[in-house]
Design an enzyme around this catalytic site. Structure first.
Site, PDB file in Angstrom:
ATOM      1  N   SER A 247      -9.601  -0.153   7.236  1.00  0.00           N
ATOM      2  CA  SER A 247      -9.110   0.008   5.864  1.00  0.00           C
ATOM      3  C   SER A 247      -8.422  -1.203   5.273  1.00  0.00           C
ATOM      4  O   SER A 247      -8.053  -1.183   4.099  1.00  0.00           O
ATOM      5  CB  SER A 247      -8.165   1.220   5.791  1.00  0.00           C
ATOM      6  OG  SER A 247      -8.868   2.407   6.038  1.00  0.00           O
TER       7      SER A 247
ATOM      8  N   SER B 277      -9.729   2.357   3.031  1.00  0.00           N
ATOM      9  CA  SER B 277      -8.912   3.079   2.081  1.00  0.00           C
ATOM     10  C   SER B 277      -7.992   2.177   1.273  1.00  0.00           C
ATOM     11  O   SER B 277      -7.421   2.580   0.270  1.00  0.00           O
ATOM     12  CB  SER B 277      -8.062   4.107   2.818  1.00  0.00           C
ATOM     13  OG  SER B 277      -7.125   3.463   3.684  1.00  0.00           O
TER      14      SER B 277
ATOM     15  N   LYS C  62       0.848  -1.199   0.000  1.00  0.00           N
ATOM     16  CA  LYS C  62       0.000   0.000   0.000  1.00  0.00           C
ATOM     17  C   LYS C  62       0.878   1.241   0.000  1.00  0.00           C
ATOM     18  O   LYS C  62       1.866   1.322   0.735  1.00  0.00           O
ATOM     19  CB  LYS C  62      -0.910  -0.009   1.232  1.00  0.00           C
ATOM     20  CG  LYS C  62      -1.928   1.137   1.271  1.00  0.00           C
ATOM     21  CD  LYS C  62      -2.822   1.001   2.506  1.00  0.00           C
ATOM     22  CE  LYS C  62      -3.869   2.115   2.582  1.00  0.00           C
ATOM     23  NZ  LYS C  62      -4.740   1.980   3.774  1.00  0.00           N
TER      24      LYS C  62
END
Length: 511
Positions: free
Chosen positions: A182, A158, A83
């Site tokens: 997330s 997210s 990420k």
């Protein structure tokens, strides 16, 4: 065959590497082919580090040939995606924000150091909501990521990029960050396994801060065992992180393997009364109820537990989190690194004006919204009424968990109230968007470990998820029932649910 290779679990890939059937370089090349084919429709990656991944794979294969890989973790040689909230030396890291566009970190996060030491090639950086602020990955400054199950729908947020990359077979594993769900919420929406470890169980050094008392790095995978193996690699104490717990890594892979035997006799599983029912999509609730029945059939004792302050967790979170966002994002001022926008010639050329123009151009609407909320909550005259009160509610939620764990070994709930929604469906209603994290937020406020695994396909044909929550520093406790349920569901569904996923981007890759 590329499609057969990338559809293996990470543990299966590792076994093939160990037996000599496949090399790390071959795994990297297979996944790079999938990335090239899938990205036009999925858009999970912001940066693909093909050259770096090949070099890392070649270095590992060379060590293997020389017999120098003894003692490395089980997943050694298996590639992974990261990420873009986690810094990577020499690879652009942006947090999906224009204010960090083009920034190349001079150092690695602790988790990246551990992955490199384990010989795991980095495939690239995945997309996210800007500075991890969102529940749909629609708030990235560089465009949204699409859900592989339906590219007209969001993958959750997210960490939608990491979840979609794993779901679409672009990567066997990924790392995400979880501040209010997330990792877990995108896991539920994309049919992947997402884990938030105990707060402090995995070093946050090198994770770009959103809300420091809530953020946690964790694994994304397609199986419970893969997440367990990955968490054992990235976990452990780090003196560079003041919140890191000085304790050894828990035996999570052993717990997952024990769970795969599907014997849960003697385990008490708590059904959280406040997390389910009204407000949850019927198909999601149906899959959850079926999962509860399977857990019971495997010998678990199901007990209902009440956590009366959980309904206040959303309100407390959306005061604490923006307050910490306001503080953490103050560093992006155009002075030290990142974007710098000078005022127009007719505006005084002051530092304050430069900061204002930089932040106006560099931050998106959702980030600005949360900075404003947080700054207000921390302002003189409102601190005690808002931030102080939210922290008191947080304490009550922690007490709820403590009492619940006196009655049960592990807690369960649906992960997300709904399956993946269509792009734009909730963009104009921030409160409706925030409600997607209603079931995941309590674990972040309390610092407890939690994971989401697929509970099957809902009535609309899209994945749903079930969440397991364990006591602090007892992460292995949730791995056993999660692995047991995964095995039972695979039998019920005739295999993993991703077998139902249509993957046109894989067609023709072997020709």
């Amino acid at each position: 065959m590329t499609d057969e290779l990338v559809k293996l679990s990470a543990a299966q890939m590792a076994a093939k590497i160990k037996s000599g059937e496949v090399s790390s370089r071959e795994l990297v090349e297979a996944h790079l082919k999938v990335i090239e084919a899938a990205e036009p429709s999925i858009q999970a990656f912001l940066q693909v580090s093909a050259d770096e991944a090949r070099a890392q794979a070649d270095a590992f294969d060379e060590k293997t040939a020389k017999g120098q890989t003894e003692g490395l973790p089980e997943l050694a040689g298996v590639p992974i995606a990261i990420k873009d909230m986690i810094v990577t030396k020499g690879i652009v890291t942006t947090a999906a924000s224009k204010i960090l566009e083009g920034w190349v970190p001079p150092y690695d996060a602790t988790v990246i150091e551990k992955l490199k030491a384990a010989g795991m090639p980095l495939l690239g950086k995945t997309n996210l909501d800007e500075f991890a602020q969102g529940s749909s990955t629609e708030h990235s400054a560089f465009g949204p990521t699409h859900n592989p199950w339906d590219t007209d729908r969001v993958p959750g947020g997210s960490g939608g990029g990491s979840a979609s990359a794993v779901s679409a077979f672009e990567a066997p594993l990924a790392l995400g960050t979880d501040t209010g769900g997330s990792i877990r919420q995108p896991g539920a929406l994309t049919g992947t396994v997402g884990v938030k470890p105990t707060y402090g169980g995995v070093s946050r050094f090198g994770a770009i801060a959103m809300a420091s008392s809530l953020d946690q790095i964790g694994p994304v995978s397609r199986t419970v065992l893969d997440s367990a193996l990955l968490q054992e690699i990235i976990g452990g104490h780090d003196r560079r992180d003041s919140t890191s717990i000085p304790a050894p890594v828990r035996p999570m892979a052993a717990a997952a393997r024990e769970g795969m035997k599907r014997d849960l006799k003697g385990m008490r599983i708590g059904l959280v009364k406040e997390l389910g029912g009204e407000g949850f999509q019927p198909g999601v609730q149906t899959r959850f109820n079926e999962s509860v029945k399977l857990l019971e059939e495997m010998g678990a004792e199901i007990v209902e537990v009440s956590c009366p302050h959980f309904p206040y967790s959303l309100g407390a979170y959306y005061i604490i989190m923006p307050s910490e966002v306001s503080s953490n994002l103050a560093r992006y001022d155009g002075m030290r690194y990142g974007l710098r926008v000078m005022p127009p010639a007719d505006v005084p050329q002051t530092a304050a004006n430069m900061m204002a123009y930089t932040r106006e151009a560099g931050f998106g609407d959702e980030v600005k919204r949360r900075i404003i909320l947080g700054t207000y909550a921390l302002s003189a005259g409102y601190y005690d009424a808002w931030y102080g009160s939210a922290q008191k509610v947080r304490t009550l939620i922690i007490q709820d968990f403590n009492k619940a764990f006196e009655q049960a070994d592990v807690l369960i709930s649906p992960t997300s109230p709904s399956t993946a929604f269509k792009f734009g469906e909730k963009m104009d209603d921030p409160l409706a968007m925030y409600m997607n994290d209603i079931a995941t937020i309590p674990a972040n406020l309390a610092g407890t470990p939690a994971m989401s695994i697929p509970s099957g396909l809902s009535d609309d044909g899209l994945p749903a998820g079930i969440q397991f929550i364990a006591p602090q520093q007892r992460d292995e406790v949730m791995y056993k029932p999660a692995a047991a349920l995964e095995a039972a569901l695979n039998e019920q569904w005739g295999g993993p649910i991703w077998q139902s996923l249509k993957t046109p981007w894989l067609d023709g890759l072997n020709k």
